[in-house]
Design a protein around this motif. Structure first.
Motif, PDB file in Angstrom:
ATOM      1  N   ALA A 147      89.269 -35.188  69.638  1.00  0.00           N
ATOM      2  CA  ALA A 147      89.030 -35.789  70.951  1.00  0.00           C
ATOM      3  C   ALA A 147      90.182 -35.453  71.886  1.00  0.00           C
ATOM      4  CB  ALA A 147      88.882 -37.307  70.837  1.00  0.00           C
ATOM      5  N   ASP A 148      89.848 -34.792  72.971  1.00  0.00           N
ATOM      6  CA  ASP A 148      90.831 -34.372  73.983  1.00  0.00           C
ATOM      7  C   ASP A 148      91.964 -33.559  73.377  1.00  0.00           C
ATOM      8  OD1 ASP A 148      90.921 -34.305  76.716  1.00  0.00           O
ATOM      9  OD2 ASP A 148      91.203 -36.455  76.963  1.00  0.00           O
ATOM     10  N   ILE A 149      91.602 -32.599  72.549  1.00  0.00           N
ATOM     11  CA  ILE A 149      92.606 -31.707  71.975  1.00  0.00           C
ATOM     12  C   ILE A 149      92.551 -30.315  72.612  1.00  0.00           C
ATOM     13  CG2 ILE A 149      92.682 -32.964  69.788  1.00  0.00           C
ATOM     14  CD1 ILE A 149      90.960 -30.763  68.550  1.00  0.00           C
ATOM     15  N   VAL A 150      91.653 -30.120  73.580  1.00  0.00           N
ATOM     16  CA  VAL A 150      91.523 -28.830  74.262  1.00  0.00           C
ATOM     17  C   VAL A 150      92.145 -28.968  75.643  1.00  0.00           C
ATOM     18  CG1 VAL A 150      89.896 -27.121  75.143  1.00  0.00           C
ATOM     19  CG2 VAL A 150      89.420 -28.299  72.981  1.00  0.00           C
ATOM     20  N   TYR A 151      93.434 -28.646  75.753  1.00  0.00           N
ATOM     21  CA  TYR A 151      94.106 -28.812  77.048  1.00  0.00           C
ATOM     22  C   TYR A 151      95.248 -27.820  77.242  1.00  0.00           C
ATOM     23  CZ  TYR A 151      97.554 -31.329  74.224  1.00  0.00           C
ATOM     24  OH  TYR A 151      98.481 -31.674  73.260  1.00  0.00           O
ATOM     25  N   LEU A 152      95.507 -26.975  76.249  1.00  0.00           N
ATOM     26  CA  LEU A 152      96.641 -26.064  76.317  1.00  0.00           C
ATOM     27  C   LEU A 152      96.154 -24.658  75.949  1.00  0.00           C
ATOM     28  CD1 LEU A 152      99.608 -26.796  76.975  1.00  0.00           C
ATOM     29  CD2 LEU A 152     100.066 -26.729  74.515  1.00  0.00           C
ATOM     30  N   PRO A 153      95.851 -23.802  76.951  1.00  0.00           N
ATOM     31  CA  PRO A 153      95.221 -22.512  76.653  1.00  0.00           C
ATOM     32  C   PRO A 153      95.967 -21.669  75.628  1.00  0.00           C
ATOM     33  CG  PRO A 153      95.068 -22.961  79.000  1.00  0.00           C
ATOM     34  CD  PRO A 153      95.928 -24.058  78.415  1.00  0.00           C
ATOM     35  N   GLU A 154      97.289 -21.746  75.613  1.00  0.00           N
ATOM     36  CA  GLU A 154      98.018 -20.934  74.643  1.00  0.00           C
ATOM     37  C   GLU A 154      97.792 -21.393  73.204  1.00  0.00           C
ATOM     38  OE1 GLU A 154     101.315 -23.219  76.950  1.00  0.00           O
ATOM     39  OE2 GLU A 154      99.250 -22.560  77.305  1.00  0.00           O
ATOM     40  N   SER A 155      97.273 -22.605  73.033  1.00  0.00           N
ATOM     41  CA  SER A 155      96.990 -23.098  71.682  1.00  0.00           C
ATOM     42  C   SER A 155      95.567 -22.780  71.226  1.00  0.00           C
ATOM     43  CB  SER A 155      97.205 -24.611  71.608  1.00  0.00           C
ATOM     44  OG  SER A 155      96.137 -25.308  72.249  1.00  0.00           O
TER      45      SER A 155
END
Length: 218
Positions: A147-155
């Motif tokens: 949940a809400d772990i998609v927020y850092l494109p480099e990751s």
């Protein structure tokens, strides 16, 4: 967390100037969950119960998803709410996050022990750094949650590699995300994740701009 991972998940030094705690009660599936949130620069975004976590828990309820006896792993657990709810519903649960968040998750598990005990045992907690040590975890899960772990494109590549390993034996992935343009969430679900997974949008909340996706490894 050391080495290259420090550049992927940087410390949020200015996120919280002061350290403070707050406890809130959330009602899901007719059950009350007391969740402690310790706001500090050390925890950063892991400190909060994000709306996406509540949406994911409510989605399980609305879909009458039977978690009894299933094996569930949560990525980026933060406060541990999603994994704790899954455990109360009868799943065998492992909650993971960066090492700095482990103690907060453990405290919240201890604060939510059912009077009759955990149906399938208390959730386990483990540090997991995406793309670095994910292969020490089993691939034998029924569900992988985030949940809400998609927020850092480099990751994103590290996250996809980790999801692919964990779901190799057929696990279903459920990810709930606030679709923030600045965080590249739509690009992740439209372009990055489909490189390895079949992806389906299963719920859209336009008012809160939160989507829930179901994914299975190709």
């Amino acid at each position: 967390m050391t080495g290259d991972a420090e550049h992927v998940f940087p410390a949020e030094d200015g996120l919280f100037e002061e350290t403070f705690g707050a406890e809130n009660t959330y009602r899901v599936h007719g059950l009350d969950f007391r969740i402690r949130q310790d706001y500090s620069a050390r925890l950063g975004v892991s400190a909060s119960v994000w709306d996406s976590a509540l949406h994911l828990c409510q989605y399980f309820e609305s879909e009458s998803l039977d978690l009894r006896g299933t094996r569930v792993i949560e990525l980026g657990g933060g406060t541990g709410l999603v994994g704790i709810v899954a455990a109360r519903l009868g799943a065998h649960v492992t909650i993971t996050d960066l090492p700095s968040a482990v103690s907060q998750i453990e405290r919240n598990i201890a604060g939510n022990v059912p009077l009759s005990g955990w149906p399938s045992g208390a959730p386990a907690v483990s540090a997991l750094s995406w793309g670095l040590d994910h292969r020490r975890f089993s691939s034998g899960w029924d569900f992988v949650l985030g949940a809400d772990i998609v927020y850092l494109p480099e990751s994103f590549p590290l996250l996809v590699d980790t999801l692919a390993h964990l779901s190799r034996d057929g696990a279903v992935v459920f990810l709930a995300s606030a679709m923030r343009r600045e965080h590249g969430a739509q690009d992740f679900y439209d372009r990055v994740l489909p490189q390895a997974f079949s992806v389906e949008l299963v719920q859209r909340d336009p008012e809160n701009n939160i989507n829930i996706y179901k994914a299975t490894l190709r």
